[in-house]
Design an enzyme around this catalytic site. Sequence first.
Site, PDB file in Angstrom:
ATOM      1  N   ARG A  62      33.455  58.708  23.636  1.00  0.00           N
ATOM      2  CA  ARG A  62      33.435  60.110  24.063  1.00  0.00           C
ATOM      3  C   ARG A  62      33.355  61.085  22.882  1.00  0.00           C
ATOM      4  O   ARG A  62      33.969  62.152  22.887  1.00  0.00           O
ATOM      5  CB  ARG A  62      34.666  60.445  24.925  1.00  0.00           C
ATOM      6  CG  ARG A  62      34.809  59.587  26.154  1.00  0.00           C
ATOM      7  CD  ARG A  62      33.649  59.765  27.125  1.00  0.00           C
ATOM      8  NE  ARG A  62      33.763  58.797  28.216  1.00  0.00           N
ATOM      9  CZ  ARG A  62      33.135  57.613  28.232  1.00  0.00           C
ATOM     10  NH1 ARG A  62      32.350  57.266  27.225  1.00  0.00           N
ATOM     11  NH2 ARG A  62      33.283  56.789  29.237  1.00  0.00           N
TER      12      ARG A  62
ATOM     13  N   SER B 130      37.741  63.827  34.104  1.00  0.00           N
ATOM     14  CA  SER B 130      38.890  63.236  33.405  1.00  0.00           C
ATOM     15  C   SER B 130      39.314  64.161  32.264  1.00  0.00           C
ATOM     16  O   SER B 130      38.557  64.370  31.324  1.00  0.00           O
ATOM     17  CB  SER B 130      38.524  61.856  32.850  1.00  0.00           C
ATOM     18  OG  SER B 130      38.191  60.972  33.894  1.00  0.00           O
TER      19      SER B 130
ATOM     20  N   GLU C  49      39.747  65.152  26.706  1.00  0.00           N
ATOM     21  CA  GLU C  49      38.338  64.776  26.700  1.00  0.00           C
ATOM     22  C   GLU C  49      37.406  65.982  26.579  1.00  0.00           C
ATOM     23  O   GLU C  49      36.378  65.890  25.922  1.00  0.00           O
ATOM     24  CB  GLU C  49      38.000  63.970  27.959  1.00  0.00           C
ATOM     25  CG  GLU C  49      36.623  63.348  27.907  1.00  0.00           C
ATOM     26  CD  GLU C  49      36.458  62.212  28.904  1.00  0.00           C
ATOM     27  OE1 GLU C  49      35.543  62.306  29.730  1.00  0.00           O
ATOM     28  OE2 GLU C  49      37.246  61.259  28.857  1.00  0.00           O
TER      29      GLU C  49
END
Length: 379
Positions: A169, A251, A371
């Site tokens: 990520r 998320s 995130e």
Amino acid sequence: MGSVNAVEPLRLSTLTTLRTGGAPERMVEARTRDELVDALTDVWVRGDEWLALGGGSNLFVGDETFEGTVIRVLTRGIEELPSPHAGRIRLRVEAGHGWDDLVAYAVEHGYAGLEAMSGIPGTVGAAPVQNIGAYGQEIQETLVEVELIDESTGAVSTVPAADLGLGFRTSVLKHHYGHEPQRRAVILSVTVDLLVASERVVRGEQLRRALGLASDDPVPLTWVRERILATRASKGMLLDADDPDTHGVGSFFQNAIVTDAVARTLPPECPRWPVAPDLDAVTVIPLSSYEGLVPVAKTEAPDVKVSAAWLIEQAGIRKGFKLPRSRASVSTKHALALTNRGGATAAEVSELARFIQSRVHAEFGLVLQPEPVLLGVEL
């Protein structure tokens, strides 16, 4: 701003899926590649603070006015190109094109490699920045190159995927509040290389489990996409204006990447998946550090990815949890999503995020990492 398409600034709370943030000082729209290059060049020459905004689905914006220019990336288009590999095809896609629109196009035309990432919101240009992924599939598996423009030089160049520093990520382009990206640049287009096949054998453990597959028989891409969309919808991970559980960034926290030794200290029922070791990583140890040490063979096990949602729930944070008098809450469908239940400020979301981080750290000794990209926010 000359030929640049200046518009009346809109509140960022209306352009981001978490629905936080005030209006910036200036806003421009770019609907073609040339307009995007002109808008960025204009801002950089002026020396403004700037933000290139795509779908706003992975952005957490603070409550204060953004003192700079927001450039809305609204470019669209998919171009099919030959692949040097037999049985494959390349797609070059404009940065502002919707990510799920690209996935739908690929599945419809029988191009495999993106189907597990169905339903992820946002734009194609943002996908490599975050190295998006779902159910064990990541964009880095099919990404060939990006075309980008660098802030420092104003030059447009084509950069291979291998030079983007793609990790879990993250990439060299990802910006966190308080930390500069390694490369300040904006993606203009993205090229992916896909398998020409209307059905395929699903190999990944996470994807097979999500799809409920027990055999190795090939399955249609359309079936995979439908199942993934249904699964995401059940977790509140598909954008829906009428569903507050989708008013977030998906998320909010990353699944934790820990060493095998740390993973073994967690309860055995904690979901976990192996992470392939970085075979290119090299650690340089000064010779002086060897004094008094006995060399041993390196037998380290690969790192392990553990479920952040499980850690959150086991730390006592249930679905739907919220702090007193707060308009921000954990999704009622998924413990990993923080949501805006209507009019929540960035401060309220931040307070909830910090509370969750503190509970998980107290219970398991792990610090969950956010995130989304943070702008004007600290956690």
